[in-house]
Enzyme design. Structure first.
Site, mmCIF file in Angstrom:
data_model
loop_
_atom_site.group_PDB
_atom_site.id
_atom_site.type_symbol
_atom_site.label_atom_id
_atom_site.label_comp_id
_atom_site.label_asym_id
_atom_site.label_seq_id
_atom_site.Cartn_x
_atom_site.Cartn_y
_atom_site.Cartn_z
ATOM 1 N N GLY A 1 43.120 46.918 36.232
ATOM 2 C CA GLY A 1 44.454 46.332 36.304
ATOM 3 C C GLY A 1 44.970 45.874 34.963
ATOM 4 O O GLY A 1 45.614 44.835 34.849
ATOM 5 N N ALA A 2 44.731 46.682 33.922
ATOM 6 C CA ALA A 2 45.003 46.228 32.556
ATOM 7 C C ALA A 2 46.344 46.692 32.013
ATOM 8 O O ALA A 2 46.599 46.534 30.819
ATOM 9 C CB ALA A 2 43.886 46.702 31.624
ATOM 10 N N ASN A 3 47.217 47.228 32.834
ATOM 11 C CA ASN A 3 48.500 47.690 32.323
ATOM 12 C C ASN A 3 49.554 46.590 32.291
ATOM 13 O O ASN A 3 50.623 46.758 31.698
ATOM 14 C CB ASN A 3 49.026 48.877 33.150
ATOM 15 C CG ASN A 3 49.270 48.507 34.593
ATOM 16 O OD1 ASN A 3 48.317 48.259 35.325
ATOM 17 N ND2 ASN A 3 50.527 48.470 35.025
ATOM 18 N N THR A 4 49.264 45.451 32.903
ATOM 19 C CA THR A 4 50.248 44.371 32.951
ATOM 20 C C THR A 4 49.541 43.035 33.117
ATOM 21 O O THR A 4 48.347 42.970 33.419
ATOM 22 C CB THR A 4 51.239 44.601 34.125
ATOM 23 O OG1 THR A 4 52.296 43.644 34.049
ATOM 24 C CG2 THR A 4 50.533 44.461 35.461
ATOM 25 N N GLY A 5 50.282 41.948 32.937
ATOM 26 C CA GLY A 5 49.784 40.614 33.244
ATOM 27 C C GLY A 5 48.515 40.220 32.533
ATOM 28 O O GLY A 5 48.304 40.501 31.354
ATOM 29 N N GLY B 1 45.461 41.248 32.808
ATOM 30 C CA GLY B 1 44.631 42.338 32.320
ATOM 31 C C GLY B 1 45.105 42.876 30.990
ATOM 32 O O GLY B 1 44.304 43.147 30.085
ATOM 33 N N SER C 1 40.196 32.906 41.690
ATOM 34 C CA SER C 1 41.471 32.199 41.803
ATOM 35 C C SER C 1 41.243 30.821 42.408
ATOM 36 O O SER C 1 40.319 30.627 43.213
ATOM 37 C CB SER C 1 42.427 33.003 42.688
ATOM 38 O OG SER C 1 43.580 32.250 43.019
ATOM 39 N N TYR D 1 44.126 36.240 51.516
ATOM 40 C CA TYR D 1 43.952 36.198 50.062
ATOM 41 C C TYR D 1 42.850 35.208 49.700
ATOM 42 O O TYR D 1 42.016 35.483 48.833
ATOM 43 C CB TYR D 1 45.262 35.816 49.380
ATOM 44 C CG TYR D 1 45.197 35.858 47.869
ATOM 45 C CD1 TYR D 1 45.037 37.060 47.190
ATOM 46 C CD2 TYR D 1 45.300 34.684 47.108
ATOM 47 C CE1 TYR D 1 44.977 37.107 45.804
ATOM 48 C CE2 TYR D 1 45.253 34.715 45.725
ATOM 49 C CZ TYR D 1 45.096 35.932 45.070
ATOM 50 O OH TYR D 1 45.032 35.980 43.699
#
Length: 302
Positions: free
Chosen positions: A22-26, A28, A148, A174
């Site tokens: 998940g490293a394309n945004t946020g 990550g 989280s 969640y």
């Protein structure tokens, strides 16, 4: 350990290989950015390859970055990605399990798992197990799993209905998924300890301003702009606990890093504690056994 730790404390990462989901945004992306700036070879493991390539471009021409397709909601994709990485990487120093989904309407993964549990926990469980042989020979290698503060909110491991087929509560689901992330990190460390080379550490970002909030209940989205300045922090600050868990020479296996501020919402990263139930060894071991059964991934440690 210092309570004033920042990205400036990240030591040189030259010669190290980091795989980040998940490293394309946020969070990550911000984690990848700092590691690449410190000289690491970084693999952006992402569901959308086009977005992954855009993220790689934003990291700059001098960054040693590649993009790997990975859909954690599909065990077929997880296995394919692991096979690709075995073919291209001689080793892995850092595996950062960062990707996740939060509060979606009831959906199932391609394998029939509830989306949050299937993606956040089972996908990472399988991915880590399939890559562990690239980590185990590497002295000082680490698996960092992003949890989280939601593991405190209406969270339990519902072994009688793990996939929420009888009823669905997006907040509780969640909470279960993030509690499972923590229990996985702790149980993995117990299994890794006899090998002495690889450690498992958990981290959480507090309440970071990322697009992960897009599926939050309407009332939370409405209140967010008003209360955000009081208890949230930037994505860059939210990535610091992950970076500390991944790179601080003083970090120990089995610890949990998070913001130092009240409630764990924001602040500099330090070692924190999780809920009493997250440390329950019997539940951790039961969850591990169920996860191996559901994913058909058997770990080379145990």
């Amino acid at each position: 350990m210092s309570d004033n730790w920042t990205e400036r404390d990240v030591p040189s990462q030259h010669g190290r290989v980091a795989v980040i989901t998940g490293a394309n945004t946020g969070l990550g992306f911000d984690t990848a950015k700092v590691l690449a700036e410190r000289g690491a070879t970084v693999v952006l493991a992402v569901r959308d390859v086009a977005k992954g390539k855009q993220a790689a471009a934003r990291l700059g021409a001098n960054a040693d970055v590649t993009v790997q397709e990975l859909d954690l909601s599909s065990l077929e994709s997880v296995r394919s990605a692991a096979a690709d990485l075995h073919a291209t990487l001689p080793k892995i120093d850092l595996l950062i399990n960062n990707a996740g989904v939060m509060y979606p309407p009831r959906q199932s993964t391609r394998d029939g798992f509830e989306l949050q549990f299937g993606t956040n926990h089972l996908g990472h469980f399988a991915f880590t197990g399939l890559l562990l042989d690239l980590l185990l020979p590497v002295e000082g290698s680490r698996v960092v799993t992003v949890a989280s503060i939601a593991h405190r909110i209406r969270a339990a491991i519902h072994f009688d209905d793990l996939q929420w087929e009888n009823s669905y509560d997006r907040v509780a689901a969640y909470g279960q998924a993030k509690l499972a992330n923590l229990m996985f990190a702790y149980e993995l460390q117990r299994r890794l300890a006899p090998h002495g080379t690889t450690t498992s550490i958990a981290a959480h970002p507090g309440v970071a301003r990322t697009e992960l909030m897009r599926n939050s209940p309407a009332v939370l989205r409405a209140l967010f702009p008003v209360v955000a300045p009081l208890f949230t922090q930037s994505s860059e600050r939210g990535a610091l606990p992950t970076l500390r868990a991944a790179t601080d020479p003083a970090a120990l296996g089995g610890q949990y890093d998070g913001p130092a501020g009240p409630g764990g919402y924001r602040g500099r990263p330090r070692v924190v504690t999780s809920t009493p139930q997250s440390y329950d060894v019997s539940i951790q071991r039961r969850l591990w056994a169920v996860s191996e059964e559901l994913t058909a991934v058997k770990y080379p440690v145990g």
